[in-house]
Design a protein around this motif. Structure first.
Motif, mmCIF file in Angstrom:
data_model
loop_
_atom_site.group_PDB
_atom_site.id
_atom_site.type_symbol
_atom_site.label_atom_id
_atom_site.label_comp_id
_atom_site.label_asym_id
_atom_site.label_seq_id
_atom_site.Cartn_x
_atom_site.Cartn_y
_atom_site.Cartn_z
ATOM 1 N N ILE A 157 25.151 18.308 14.998
ATOM 2 C CA ILE A 157 25.037 17.833 13.608
ATOM 3 C C ILE A 157 23.611 17.392 13.305
ATOM 4 N N ASN A 158 22.841 17.111 14.360
ATOM 5 C CA ASN A 158 21.420 16.803 14.194
ATOM 6 C C ASN A 158 20.683 17.265 15.447
ATOM 7 N N SER A 159 19.375 17.123 15.423
ATOM 8 C CA SER A 159 18.553 17.603 16.524
ATOM 9 C C SER A 159 18.859 16.846 17.811
ATOM 10 N N ARG A 160 19.105 15.548 17.707
ATOM 11 C CA ARG A 160 19.391 14.743 18.902
ATOM 12 C C ARG A 160 20.677 15.208 19.584
ATOM 13 N N GLU A 161 21.719 15.464 18.784
ATOM 14 C CA GLU A 161 22.987 15.917 19.341
ATOM 15 C C GLU A 161 22.839 17.271 20.029
ATOM 16 N N ALA A 162 22.067 18.190 19.385
ATOM 17 C CA ALA A 162 21.859 19.506 19.980
ATOM 18 C C ALA A 162 21.076 19.402 21.282
ATOM 19 N N LEU A 163 20.060 18.532 21.321
ATOM 20 C CA LEU A 163 19.285 18.344 22.545
ATOM 21 C C LEU A 163 20.134 17.743 23.664
ATOM 22 N N LYS A 164 21.057 16.888 23.295
ATOM 23 C CA LYS A 164 21.953 16.305 24.297
ATOM 24 C C LYS A 164 22.785 17.391 24.971
ATOM 25 N N GLN A 165 23.268 18.352 24.168
ATOM 26 C CA GLN A 165 24.028 19.467 24.728
ATOM 27 C C GLN A 165 23.156 20.326 25.645
ATOM 28 N N VAL A 166 21.888 20.518 25.248
ATOM 29 C CA VAL A 166 20.967 21.309 26.073
ATOM 30 C C VAL A 166 20.786 20.656 27.436
ATOM 31 N N ARG A 167 20.588 19.327 27.465
ATOM 32 C CA ARG A 167 20.379 18.615 28.735
ATOM 33 C C ARG A 167 21.626 18.699 29.622
ATOM 34 N N MET A 168 22.776 18.558 28.981
ATOM 35 C CA MET A 168 24.008 18.600 29.759
ATOM 36 C C MET A 168 24.249 19.992 30.362
ATOM 37 N N GLU A 169 23.911 21.021 29.612
ATOM 38 C CA GLU A 169 24.200 22.384 30.051
ATOM 39 C C GLU A 169 23.106 22.950 30.959
ATOM 40 N N LEU A 170 21.832 22.714 30.594
ATOM 41 C CA LEU A 170 20.716 23.371 31.286
ATOM 42 C C LEU A 170 19.837 22.412 32.083
ATOM 43 N N GLY A 171 20.054 21.108 31.907
ATOM 44 C CA GLY A 171 19.268 20.148 32.661
ATOM 45 C C GLY A 171 18.073 19.620 31.876
ATOM 46 N N GLU A 172 17.408 18.626 32.467
ATOM 47 C CA GLU A 172 16.283 17.974 31.798
ATOM 48 C C GLU A 172 15.063 18.883 31.656
ATOM 49 N N ASP A 173 14.942 19.903 32.507
ATOM 50 C CA ASP A 173 13.755 20.764 32.507
ATOM 51 C C ASP A 173 13.963 22.050 31.714
ATOM 52 N N ALA A 174 14.945 22.047 30.828
ATOM 53 C CA ALA A 174 15.219 23.253 30.033
ATOM 54 C C ALA A 174 14.031 23.593 29.134
ATOM 55 N N ILE A 175 13.821 24.897 28.902
ATOM 56 C CA ILE A 175 12.742 25.391 28.044
ATOM 57 C C ILE A 175 13.314 25.646 26.638
ATOM 58 N N ILE A 176 12.764 24.964 25.634
ATOM 59 C CA ILE A 176 13.215 25.131 24.250
ATOM 60 C C ILE A 176 12.448 26.288 23.626
ATOM 61 N N LEU A 177 13.178 27.325 23.204
ATOM 62 C CA LEU A 177 12.547 28.475 22.547
ATOM 63 C C LEU A 177 12.425 28.276 21.047
ATOM 64 N N SER A 178 13.424 27.647 20.443
ATOM 65 C CA SER A 178 13.365 27.379 19.002
ATOM 66 C C SER A 178 14.283 26.233 18.671
ATOM 67 N N ASN A 179 13.928 25.520 17.615
ATOM 68 C CA ASN A 179 14.730 24.402 17.107
ATOM 69 C C ASN A 179 14.639 24.454 15.596
#
Length: 455
Positions: free
Chosen positions: A9-31
């Protein structure tokens, strides 16, 4: 390469899902913000590391088989990304569909089912396929964007190394750009430049390559001597009428007035046809004014016994729809009319490219460079002629009739163009600016021949 998308629903929530799924070192391609929240495209760090490792292996292999500029070629990483994109295309042709079909029905029952009435599971499957296709397209677009960024940055780094290892390439690049040649052609020539040449020998090599690719008529046998019907076309103010008068005077001086015909289609501009009539009166040649295709056919029929016919056409902007009508009028006659496009040497390369694209129609027979005396640099007009594979006929460099028109001497033109760039009489680029220019330049000159003797 496992690229995934996350929605919140916001950028913070989406980033939380990224960390949970891919870890803290995930590479963000687009936001990016989308309807209802934010969508993030990301991948694991090890996936990107794998790409870089593969690229390093390929580049090491590439360096073992290349010399000169190839040692700094960043194509390895780009090729890996291209292969990944091709892989996505293959997968997209057969998207994953969840197995929701019911057990196979008897043959009689299948025949009794109307073909035009899809079941609910079929509709859901079609929707799933469409959604998967849309997501795949979005991922491909992200990958293409990433590839372009990598290509630009790696090319910039490569050219920084080139400047240190091969300073002559950098000098030649600067001269070509300062002469008005396009960045694409300048980049290709610099890349193909043989190693271990000083600036003088490098310039001689460039001149020989440009001369080989610039096509021009060696004499007037195929033009005024042999005869034919020639139409001078081009935008408003390029100098078609004056050039027509120069060619007419040049013909009269060699062959007399009896076998020459003059036609003008300039019925739109106030007094447009009168200018050519005045020249015709001085030369002793009658000028026929036509307004449309029917008039042109009548005039050509009346002049069918003339060896040479010159047609001065009305100037039309390359953005005007009348260009198509004019080309059609010249192409729909029974006679073979050779179209010569007049190119203003003072125009930019982008403008000249647009003019050629608009006037090319069913093909151009040649070009005439006009206003050569007014141009600060002439590399731009030579560049578009080379890239367009057009034949150069004449050069017009003033208003005097008939003195200021000459057969195209390509050696003189190339020498003049490069001398302007080498003397610093035009815009000069700083050495630290060249890598960024190259990083934002796509190589589009694929048909340039660089095979030449080095003796």
């Amino acid at each position: 390469m496992n690229i995934k998308q996350f929605f919140g629903i916001n950028s913070r929530e989406a980033l939380k899902q990224v960390r949970m799924e891919l870890g803290e070192d995930a590479i963000i391609l687009s936001n990016r913000a989308v309807e209802g929240g934010n969508r993030i495209t990301a991948l694991k760090e090890e996936d990107l590391d794998a790409i870089v490792d593969n690229a390093a292996i390929m580049e090491a292999s590439y360096r073992n088989h290349t010399e000169g500029f190839g040692e700094d070629n960043p194509s390895a990483l780009i090729s890996v990304i291209n292969k990944k994109i091709e892989g996505f295309h293959t997968n997209q042709a057969q998207p994953f569909v969840p197995n929701m079909m019911e057990p196979e029905a008897p043959a009689a029952q299948i025949q009794a089912t109307p073909a035009s009435a899809p079941s609910a599971p079929d509709t859901f499957i079609q929707a799933s396929m469409l959604d998967a296709s849309q997501k795949m397209t979005e991922i491909l677009n992200e990958m293409r964007s990433m590839r372009d960024v990598f290509e630009s940055q790696l090319t910039t780094i490569a050219w920084s190394n080139v400047q240190q290892q091969y300073p002559t390439k950098s000098q030649i690049m600067n001269i070509l750009l300062s002469s008005g040649f396009s960045a694409a052609l300048a980049r290709m020539l610099s890349e193909k430049l043989p190693a271990n040449l000083d600036e003088a020998k490098a310039l001689a090599w460039v001149k020989s390559i440009l001369s080989k690719n610039l096509d021009s008529i060696p004499n007037e046998i195929g033009m005024l001597d042999q005869g034919g019907i020639f139409a001078l076309i081009g935008p408003t103010g390029v100098g078609k009428t004056t050039t027509t008068a120069k060619l007419a005077a040049r013909y009269v001086m060699k062959h007399g007035t009896e076998s020459l015909g003059l036609i003008t289609t300039d019925a739109y501009r106030i007094g447009g046809h009168e200018q050519l009539r005045i020249y015709g009166k001085i030369l002793g040649v009658m000028v026929h004014a036509v307004k449309d295709e029917a008039d042109l056919k009548i005039a050509l029929n009346e002049l069918k016994n003339k060896r040479t016919i010159l047609i001065d056409t009305v100037g039309v902007s390359q953005r005007d729809t009348m260009v198509t009508e004019q080309i059609a009028m010249l192409s729909n006659t029974n006679a073979r009319i050779k179209k010569l496009l007049c190119l203003n040497a003072t125009s930019t390369g982008e403008t000249l490219t647009d003019v050629i694209r608009a006037y090319k129609g069913k093909g151009l027979d040649g070009t005439i460079i006009t206003k050569l005396d007014e141009a600060v640099t002439i590399g731009g007009v030579l560049d578009v002629i080379i890239r367009g594979k057009l034949k150069l006929y004449y050069l017009a460099n003033g208003q005097r009739v008939p003195e200021d028109i000459h057969l195209a001497n390509k050696s003189y033109l190339i020498q003049k163009a490069l001398k302007i760039g080498a003397d610093g009489r035009s815009l000069q680029f700083k050495n630290e600016e060249l890598p960024f220019i190259m990083g934002n330049t796509r190589k589009s000159v694929n048909t340039l021949s660089t095979e030449t003797s080095r003796g």
